[in-house]
Enzyme design. Sequence first.
Site, short mmCIF file in Angstrom:
data_model
loop_
_atom_site.label_atom_id
_atom_site.label_comp_id
_atom_site.label_asym_id
_atom_site.label_seq_id
_atom_site.Cartn_x
_atom_site.Cartn_y
_atom_site.Cartn_z
NE ARG A 1 -4.00 -2.02 0.21
CZ ARG A 1 -5.22 -1.71 0.65
NH1 ARG A 1 -5.51 -0.48 0.98
NH2 ARG A 1 -6.15 -2.62 0.74
NE ARG B 1 -7.35 4.82 2.67
CZ ARG B 1 -8.20 4.00 3.31
NH1 ARG B 1 -9.38 4.45 3.69
NH2 ARG B 1 -7.85 2.77 3.56
NE ARG C 1 -10.30 7.94 -2.68
CZ ARG C 1 -11.61 8.11 -2.76
NH1 ARG C 1 -12.12 9.07 -3.52
NH2 ARG C 1 -12.43 7.33 -2.06
CG ASP D 1 -8.91 -2.62 -4.46
OD1 ASP D 1 -8.24 -2.07 -3.57
OD2 ASP D 1 -9.72 -3.54 -4.23
CE1 TYR E 1 -12.84 -6.93 1.67
CE2 TYR E 1 -11.18 -8.30 0.62
CZ TYR E 1 -11.53 -7.33 1.56
OH TYR E 1 -10.56 -6.77 2.36
#
Length: 343
Positions: free
Chosen positions: A24, A28, A37, A74, A150
Amino acid sequence: MNDSKFLNALELKPNSTPPIWFMRQAGRYLPEYQEIRKNYSNFLDMCKEPKTCAKLALQPIERFDLDASILFSDILTIPDALDLGLAFHEGEGPKFSNPISKPEDINTLISFDENTLSYVFNAVEETKKLLPADLPLIGFCGSPWTLAAYSIEGGGSKDFKKTKNFMQDHPSALHDFLEILCDACYRYLRQQVLSGVNALQIFDSWADLLSAQELEIFSLQYTKKITQKLKSDPITKNIPIILFEKDPRQKITDLIFDDLSCISLHWKNDIEAISRSVKNNIAIQGNLNPMILSESDEIIYQEVQRICSIMFEYPGFIFNLGHGITPDINPQKVQTMIKAARE
Ligand code: 1CP
């Protein structure tokens, strides 16, 4: 020797200092990521813009001079391509509007068409254009098991209760679904390779939901099928494969298999015992607890140096975190971690 420390390590060749990248690394915690973003309400819309993905993948490379880049995308693009309706709304994790809730949902799934994901393959090409020629790009997918979890849960969850119930009540439908995901993952990774990635990582981020026996049946069996297909395909057979199993109930040393070039260790794994027992037969990546990055520089130094001194003589060592970096981390702390590892 090639010019990449990362590819050297994957071939078990020694490096003067360990290659560094981290899970990652684009995301963020970086203000330059937030700057881009904020123009998108749904994260997936951003993933569908190849030039933007390329820019985002380059951000941590430019800031930290890392030794490998990872495709900006992703793992959930595959279930989205199966029409499960993925969205990432403001302040929430992923949500599927059309999750798998009963066996019929699997029988009536549309067939996977990798052309639906051409935005990902275009992102690979755009990223390769921006990266220095000797800087490798890692492609990736989720393991079939993690993608199934998921898809059934309808998003992220603490306990994945729906998924566990589905596994109890409809094991054979679940196997059918895992088979579909397995074929999709193989075709997806193959196309990433054709578009230019230099290594592949498979994320089994929900391995810890399964007992040792279930892990073999519902997860590893399918991951092995993907790697077998990749290794018997002339297009992909020489591409190194890295596997990340998040905190599995099975011993890491028992789950390693031949097609893997590298095992990516979760922070709970004992890197010393594992490296001793695999004896330079496979590259080892990871293991630094990402929580350490909220500590003082002294503690970061101590922990990085503990891992680096254990792995000092291990030729295939890749410095990385034991799971993804969290959004609250100060990028300055990442700089400290990298400096410590290079020293
Ligand atoms: O709102 C935002 O800005 C989105 C945050 C975000 C980002 C930056 C998500 C949503 N995904 C990503 C990118 C991403 N995801 C990358 C490329 C960036 C990089 O690594 O540099 C990669 C490799 C992933 C992989 C991924 N997505 C995993 C496997 C790794 C892991 O952490 O275990 C998983 C489980 C996901 C699902 C996902 N996507 C996003 C979130 C918040 C999540 C986790 C959901 C949950 O279970 O709570």
